[in-house]
Write an enzyme that holds these catalytic residues in place. Sequence first.
Site, mmCIF file in Angstrom:
data_model
loop_
_atom_site.group_PDB
_atom_site.id
_atom_site.type_symbol
_atom_site.label_atom_id
_atom_site.label_comp_id
_atom_site.label_asym_id
_atom_site.label_seq_id
_atom_site.Cartn_x
_atom_site.Cartn_y
_atom_site.Cartn_z
ATOM 1 N N ARG A 81 14.008 4.486 11.821
ATOM 2 C CA ARG A 81 12.705 5.148 11.911
ATOM 3 C C ARG A 81 11.978 4.754 13.207
ATOM 4 N NH1 ARG A 81 9.794 4.708 6.323
ATOM 5 N NH2 ARG A 81 8.585 6.375 7.305
ATOM 6 N N HIS B 27 4.702 -4.654 8.943
ATOM 7 C CA HIS B 27 4.708 -4.568 10.408
ATOM 8 C C HIS B 27 3.408 -5.071 11.038
ATOM 9 C CE1 HIS B 27 7.940 -2.042 9.030
ATOM 10 N NE2 HIS B 27 7.092 -1.178 8.494
ATOM 11 N N ARG C 153 8.313 0.225 13.210
ATOM 12 C CA ARG C 153 8.786 -0.260 11.892
ATOM 13 C C ARG C 153 9.918 -1.267 12.039
ATOM 14 N NH1 ARG C 153 6.222 3.153 8.177
ATOM 15 N NH2 ARG C 153 5.815 5.185 9.095
ATOM 16 N N GLU D 96 12.768 -9.567 0.703
ATOM 17 C CA GLU D 96 12.000 -8.441 1.251
ATOM 18 C C GLU D 96 12.780 -7.158 0.976
ATOM 19 O OE1 GLU D 96 11.357 -8.834 5.487
ATOM 20 O OE2 GLU D 96 10.859 -6.698 5.699
ATOM 21 N N TYR E 154 11.499 8.219 0.861
ATOM 22 C CA TYR E 154 11.295 7.309 -0.273
ATOM 23 C C TYR E 154 11.857 7.809 -1.601
ATOM 24 C CZ TYR E 154 8.152 5.393 3.236
ATOM 25 O OH TYR E 154 7.639 4.879 4.397
ATOM 26 N N ALA F 18 3.499 -0.946 4.651
ATOM 27 C CA ALA F 18 3.041 -0.946 6.051
ATOM 28 C C ALA F 18 2.626 -2.337 6.524
ATOM 29 C CB ALA F 18 1.887 0.040 6.218
ATOM 30 N N ARG G 176 5.446 11.010 -2.364
ATOM 31 C CA ARG G 176 5.140 10.657 -0.971
ATOM 32 C C ARG G 176 6.398 10.725 -0.101
ATOM 33 N NH1 ARG G 176 4.788 4.468 1.073
ATOM 34 N NH2 ARG G 176 4.264 4.923 3.217
ATOM 35 N N ASN H 160 7.909 -5.766 -1.455
ATOM 36 C CA ASN H 160 7.909 -4.661 -0.500
ATOM 37 C C ASN H 160 6.504 -4.595 0.087
ATOM 38 O OD1 ASN H 160 7.920 -2.344 0.989
ATOM 39 N ND2 ASN H 160 8.906 -1.073 -0.569
ATOM 40 N N PRO I 109 0.795 -1.223 0.000
ATOM 41 C CA PRO I 109 0.000 0.000 0.000
ATOM 42 C C PRO I 109 0.834 1.284 0.000
ATOM 43 C CG PRO I 109 -0.104 -1.087 2.140
ATOM 44 C CD PRO I 109 0.551 -2.054 1.190
ATOM 45 N N ASN I 110 0.285 2.272 -0.669
ATOM 46 C CA ASN I 110 0.827 3.636 -0.751
ATOM 47 C C ASN I 110 2.065 3.768 -1.630
ATOM 48 O OD1 ASN I 110 -1.119 4.848 1.098
ATOM 49 N ND2 ASN I 110 -0.083 3.670 2.690
ATOM 50 N N HIS J 184 12.871 -2.772 1.169
ATOM 51 C CA HIS J 184 12.358 -1.475 1.618
ATOM 52 C C HIS J 184 13.239 -0.379 1.053
ATOM 53 C CE1 HIS J 184 9.697 -3.518 4.369
ATOM 54 N NE2 HIS J 184 10.726 -4.271 4.717
ATOM 55 N N LEU J 185 12.594 0.694 0.638
ATOM 56 C CA LEU J 185 13.345 1.860 0.162
ATOM 57 C C LEU J 185 14.071 2.534 1.320
ATOM 58 C CD1 LEU J 185 10.295 2.861 -1.873
ATOM 59 C CD2 LEU J 185 12.527 2.800 -2.986
ATOM 60 N N SER J 186 13.344 2.722 2.408
ATOM 61 C CA SER J 186 13.931 3.372 3.588
ATOM 62 C C SER J 186 14.555 2.311 4.488
ATOM 63 C CB SER J 186 12.851 4.138 4.351
ATOM 64 O OG SER J 186 11.898 3.236 4.897
HETATM 65 C C1 DQA Z 1 8.556 0.839 3.370
HETATM 66 C C2 DQA Z 1 8.768 1.016 4.875
HETATM 67 C C3 DQA Z 1 7.466 0.795 5.637
HETATM 68 O O1 DQA Z 1 7.684 0.977 7.027
HETATM 69 C C4 DQA Z 1 6.426 1.791 5.177
HETATM 70 O O2 DQA Z 1 5.188 1.525 5.820
HETATM 71 C C5 DQA Z 1 6.264 1.843 3.704
HETATM 72 C C6 DQA Z 1 7.438 1.730 2.853
HETATM 73 C C7 DQA Z 1 9.828 1.193 2.558
HETATM 74 O O3 DQA Z 1 9.891 0.811 1.413
HETATM 75 O O4 DQA Z 1 10.725 1.849 3.076
HETATM 76 O O5 DQA Z 1 5.173 2.074 3.188
HETATM 77 O O6 DQA Z 1 8.238 -0.511 3.118
#
Ligand code: DQA
Length: 154
Positions: free
Chosen positions: A108, A81, A112, A99, A23, A78, A18, A75, A10-11, A101-103
């Site tokens: 953080r 978690h 997370r 798995e 990101y 959210a 965003r 990825n 999501p997102n 993640h960009l961040s």
């Molecule tokens: C994320 C990290 C997650 O904590 C966050 O909810 C995201 C993006 C990342 O790619 O860094 O939506 O997965």
Amino acid sequence: MAKILVLHGPNLNLLGTRETEHYGHTSLNDINTLLQAQATAAGHSLTCQQSQSESTLIDTLHQAKTDNTDFLIFNPAAFTHTSVALRDAMLAIAIPFIEVHLSNPYQREPFRQHSYFSDIAKGVISGLGVQSYQLALTAAMQQIATHANQTTSS
Ligand code: DQA
């Protein structure tokens, strides 16, 4: 030729606009295009999907099993978690995955810092922006090649 699925949670459709401090400025479309080019150059087929919905992501994972997908890059955003249901889907289909993640979640908020996926993933790559995906794809293709060699030599 292997079948690779890149699944975004999501997102992530909002990438590029965003929370760019976390990101970056690259859109999801641009990430997908880069990955497709990387996979195609190596002779593999790669598809990308994104959903806001846990149930759609689960259905996509079940379909990946039916379609004989060889490797996943995931990825979960959210849902990383929160989602026991997605973890169970991953265990049920038993397709190897990385798995992504960009961040870097460890830089953080504390919530997370727990992932429902890291202990069942082949590997985890985070904190490197778009490069997290590119490195995951490089590793996935190496894993696929190693597995193919093991299968032919046994
Ligand atoms: C994320 C990290 C997650 O904590 C966050 O909810 C995201 C993006 C990342 O790619 O860094 O939506 O997965």
